[in-house]
Design an enzyme around this catalytic site. Structure first.
Site, PDB file in Angstrom:
ATOM      1  N   PHE A  29       0.854  -1.181   0.000  1.00 25.18           N
ATOM      2  CA  PHE A  29       0.000   0.000   0.000  1.00 25.18           C
ATOM      3  C   PHE A  29       0.890   1.232   0.000  1.00 25.18           C
ATOM      4  CE2 PHE A  29      -2.434   3.429   1.949  1.00 25.18           C
ATOM      5  CZ  PHE A  29      -3.585   3.388   1.185  1.00 25.18           C
ATOM      6  N   ASP A  51       9.263   2.483   1.504  1.00 26.32           N
ATOM      7  CA  ASP A  51       8.100   3.210   1.989  1.00 26.32           C
ATOM      8  C   ASP A  51       7.991   2.918   3.484  1.00 26.32           C
ATOM      9  OD1 ASP A  51       5.639   4.071   2.807  1.00 26.32           O
ATOM     10  OD2 ASP A  51       4.579   3.457   0.993  1.00 26.32           O
ATOM     11  N   LYS A  81       2.687   9.527   8.270  1.00 24.18           N
ATOM     12  CA  LYS A  81       2.004   8.993   9.456  1.00 24.18           C
ATOM     13  C   LYS A  81       2.576   9.500  10.790  1.00 24.18           C
ATOM     14  CE  LYS A  81      -0.850   5.395   7.742  1.00 24.18           C
ATOM     15  NZ  LYS A  81      -0.549   4.844   6.410  1.00 24.18           N
TER      16      LYS A  81
END
Ligand SMILES: *Cc1c(COP(=O)(O)O)cnc(C)c1O
Length: 400
Positions: free
Chosen positions: A135, A220, A249
């Site tokens: 993702f 990532d 995040k």
């Protein structure tokens, strides 16, 4: 009090199926609803509230900055972004940074950087190998990068330039590497894909392969980074260094901020080639600096590592108690998942909510637990007790 269920239905595009809970306040590992009921939060704003809700260090930094300077253009220097850049670079293996506002923007920017490198140094190679179950965000390009059909199918035809191959297979990456490939992009541990931890040698093999081929390794670390996996960056746990890394995040301690970091060799953007209006905003940078500073000064990643081990131990006990239902407990640091034998995750998440615990049904048959990195043993005990209650109720319901 307004009827928020009706309000939401009336005004919002229906992109998300919300839980029946309106959160009005948060502190540490807890949140409160509008009736004053308290919940233990193991979702943490999607692994975002790294120091918990409204951590005093973050609140103080934001308060101070918001009264001084809120936004300028990147045409000018501002001090909070310089301070943030320094602390991130001096505590990582990377040399240069670009600041943005979200995960998708960071991972897509990382891909743009790799393509730029491909154009300049790899004969125009532009394709990026990514993995199934990955993702990387919701922009059209990152949907194409993410190896999950459910995010791709509504939007075909997708932007080209991404090759999705099987996760955790070095052979799959090798086979997909052609002259037109400029990079491999991976999450060290897949988050949204269900907390998939690679086998021990995988990331080292990928690192070696990228070196051999001279292509860019993008990690990532949007979900795994900033302490979540039990080190400031997850790749430190696997003994490798990325060429390019995406962060977001947990970086801002709850405020929206992302970053692309790169080794000097791969920092190939020149003036005007990439940009962001809000990227490097003084308020989000002040929050991120306060978060990273607190994290380093107090060795919060160590707490994530230790509490992660404790959480897995307690969940493994739970697995022994419910052997027919729980098939696996897995994770890295405080990015953990409980795998079930059947599709009970949604039902269990609802029952947990009723007993005062917020968890995420990351898959129909798996729950993801990602509390604040400042979580305590006592809070973990409370969470495991609530999850046990939810399981017992589910099982007695199924029998009855
Ligand atoms: C959440 C996430 C993203 C996307 O971040 P947004 O801020 O939602 O755009 C990208 N990659 C990973 C690994 C993520 O966990």
């Amino acid at each position: 009090m307004m009827n928020w269920v009706e309000q939401e239905k009336k005004y919002f595009m229906s992109t998300v199926e919300r839980a029946p809970l309106a959160i009005v306040k948060g502190e540490g590992s807890y949140v409160w609803d509008e009736h004053g009921r308290r919940y233990l939060d193991f979702v943490a704003g999607w692994a975002v509230n790294s120091l918990g809700h409204c951590h005093p260090a973050v609140v103080e930094a934001v308060r101070r900055q918001v009264g001084e300077l809120i936004q300028t253009s990147n045409h000018y220097y501002t001090l909070p972004q310089l301070q943030l850049a320094e602390i991130l670079i001096e505590n990582s293996s990377l040399d240069k940074i670009f600041l943005c506002n979200s995960g998708a923007e960071a991972s897509e920017g990382a891909v743009k950087l790799a393509r730029r490198y491909g154009k300049l140094h790899l004969g125009g190679a532009y394709e990026v190998i990514t993995t199934t179950g990955s993702f990387h965000g919701r922009t059209l390009a990152m949907v194409s990068a993410s190896g999950q059909l459910k995010y791709q199918q509504p939007y075909t035809p997708l932007p080209s330039g991404f090759i999705n191959v099987e996760f955790n297979s070095i052979e799959a990456i090798k086979q997909a590497t052609t002259d037109t490939v400029c990079a491999v992009m991976l999450e060290p541990v897949q988050g949204e894909g269900g907390v998939n931890v690679p086998s021990p040698g995988y990331l080292k093999e990928v690192r070696q392969w990228c070196d051999e081929k001279g292509i860019v390794l993008i990690l990532d670390e949007i979900q795994t980074g900033i302490g979540r996996a039990g080190a400031l960056f997850a790749h430190q746990l696997y003994g490798i260094e990325p060429d390019v890394m995406a962060l977001a995040k947990g970086l801002g301690g709850g405020l929206p901020i992302g970053a692309i970091m790169a080794k000097n060799k791969f920092s190939v953007f020149s003036a005007g080639e990439h940009g962001s209006t809000f990227g490097g905003n003084p308020v989000t940078c002040a929050a991120a600096y306060a978060t990273i500073k607190f994290m380093i000064d107090n060795d919060v990643p160590r707490n994530a590592h230790e509490m992660g081990q404790y959480l897995v131990e307690r969940l493994t006990e739970l697995k022994r108690k419910h052997p027919a239902l729980i098939t696996e407990v897995r994770g890295k640091g405080l990015l953990t998942a409980v795998q079930f034998q059947r599709d009970v995750a949604k039902d269990l998440a609802r029952r947990c909510l009723e007993s005062g615990l917020l968890v995420n049904d990351v898959k129909p048959n798996a729950l993801r637990l990602m509390p604040a990195l400042t979580i305590t043993q006592k809070e973990i005990d409370e969470a495991v007790e609530s999850l046990n209650t939810a399981i017992v109720r589910l099982e007695s319901c199924e029998i009855g």
